[in-house]
Design an enzyme around this catalytic site. Structure first.
Site, PDB file in Angstrom:
ATOM      1  N   THR A  35       3.812   2.630  -6.398  1.00 47.21           N
ATOM      2  CA  THR A  35       4.931   3.443  -5.933  1.00 47.21           C
ATOM      3  C   THR A  35       4.901   3.514  -4.415  1.00 47.21           C
ATOM      4  OG1 THR A  35       6.069   5.558  -6.216  1.00 47.21           O
ATOM      5  CG2 THR A  35       3.667   5.642  -6.087  1.00 47.21           C
ATOM      6  N   ASP A 153       6.493  -8.197   8.770  1.00 43.06           N
ATOM      7  CA  ASP A 153       5.433  -7.257   8.386  1.00 43.06           C
ATOM      8  C   ASP A 153       4.460  -7.914   7.414  1.00 43.06           C
ATOM      9  OD1 ASP A 153       4.153  -4.784   8.534  1.00 43.06           O
ATOM     10  OD2 ASP A 153       5.197  -4.008   6.768  1.00 43.06           O
TER      11      ASP A 153
END
Length: 388
Positions: A35, A153
């Site tokens: 999550t 990233d």
């Protein structure tokens, strides 16, 4: 007392960690595996293909224009990608059949099992494993970059790995320099290219606000904003990841952005005057000129246990000047990868249409565009040419 609405025909409801998931009958045995700020991921068993999959439920994708645009972009990027080393979309669905009731949607992707960060914590990688993994990273980057997309990233946690050591790049093209990641998790900083850090310095120390988008990295340089220049940030990150695989620990472990820059320069040496001249920011120029002169370290000494061919790859990727770094295609040509190379697998993508990325639309229009993208999705075909 309100009666819960029935699920759409062919769908069922299941509560996972106090969140209701409404999914097609074909996906069973949902278990939460991750999550984050933007969504939750469950593993599931796909009864149609008899394979495990990962299903991502985006967290309130239409709560704001910003979230809606990001959700739309993630869906379009995943739909566009068809490469074995880049995560792609197996399915996308919503339980709603009309636009006015459309609130949530789910992305179905291959289930991989672990990521490179977890793998490196569990074991020290042999050089032949490093060869195979870096080869896959570069193939994936070549494909993404050919579409005109920059990851921005790249880090071990964004490299998913299955039990056969097959690798897929996740979350490409979604990071923005104005995101919380700039000041968020420390780990992310260790893989940041020096030009990204210099750009961050320029915006925070001059009080000019934060960079608006990934391309603003280049505002700190007097460089042409070509895709070739921008993709160099991913090559630096890939070099840092390869170095960590070989050393068993991060190469540049800065405590903050300035410390990160100092750690980088302990290896690369203090920048040459040619590099400093390219900097647009006077603050960045003054900072670099104030640093004590440090000579470049011999990477053969730093990576004394690695082969000469492995070090040669790092020498081409970990260059301070982004214009001098090798591209993914150029790096793949180095002798280190000869053993695994299959040129037919080193494919390029169709160009990705980024017109919408710079568009400012009302929330309901992002929602409408997303709904249309879901309705027009066609699943990829398997090796036998049949739809999954």
């Amino acid at each position: 007392m309100a009666i819960a609405a029935r699920s759409r025909s062919g769908f069922y409801r299941q509560e996972v960690n106090r969140t209701v998931w409404e999914v097609p009958e074909r996906y069973r045995d949902l278990k939460q595996i991750g999550t984050g700020a933007y969504g939750t991921v469950c593993s599931a068993w796909d009864r149609r293909t008899a394979a495990q999959v990962a299903i991502k439920k985006l967290h309130r994708p239409f709560q704001s224009k910003l979230f809606a645009k990001r959700a739309y972009r993630e869906l379009r990027l995943l739909k566009h990608m068809r490469h074995e080393n880049v995560i792609g979309l197996l399915d996308v669905f919503t339980a709603e059949i009309s636009l006015d009731r459309f609130r949530d949607f789910y992305l179905v992707m291959p289930f991989m099992g672990t990521d490179l960060g977890k793998l490196m914590k569990m074991e020290k990688l042999t050089e032949d494993r490093v060869q195979f993994l870096v080869y896959q990273i570069l193939k994936g980057l070549k494909y993404i970059h050919s579409a005109g997309i920059v990851h921005r990233d790249l880090k071990p946690g964004n490299l998913a790995i299955n039990p056969d050591c097959e690798l897929k790049i996740l979350d490409f093209g979604l990071a923005r320099q104005a995101d919380a990641e700039m000041t968020g998790y420390v780990v992310t900083r260790w893989y940041r290219a020096p030009e990204v850090i210099l750009n961050w310095m320029h915006y925070t120390q001059t009080g000019k606000g934060r960079p608006h988008s990934g391309n603003a990295v280049w505002n700190v340089f007097n460089l042409e904003k070509s895709v070739l220049s921008c993709v160099a940030v991913d090559i630096w990150s890939a070099g840092c990841i390869m170095a960590e695989m070989l050393l068993g620990k991060p190469l540049f472990k800065g405590n903050d952005h300035l410390d990160q820059l100092r750690e980088i320069m302990k290896i690369t040496g203090t920048p040459s005057p040619d590099f400093v001249v390219k900097l647009q920011s006077q603050d960045a120029k003054n900072y670099i000129r104030s640093l004590p002169k440090v000579p470049k370290k011999d990477l053969h000494y730093v990576f004394s246990k690695a082969s000469s061919n492995a070090v040669c790859v790092l020498e081409r990727m970990l260059l301070l000047d982004p214009e001098c770094r090798a591209s993914a295609s150029e790096t793949l040509e180095l002798p280190f990868f000869n053993e695994f190379r299959d040129i037919e697998e080193e494919t390029e993508a169709l160009p990705y249409d980024q017109t919408m990325d710079n568009t400012d639309l009302p929330l309901d229009q992002w929602k409408r565009h997303t709904f249309t993208e879901i309705l027009t999705f066609r699943p990829p075909r398997d090796s036998k040419g049949t739809s999954l």
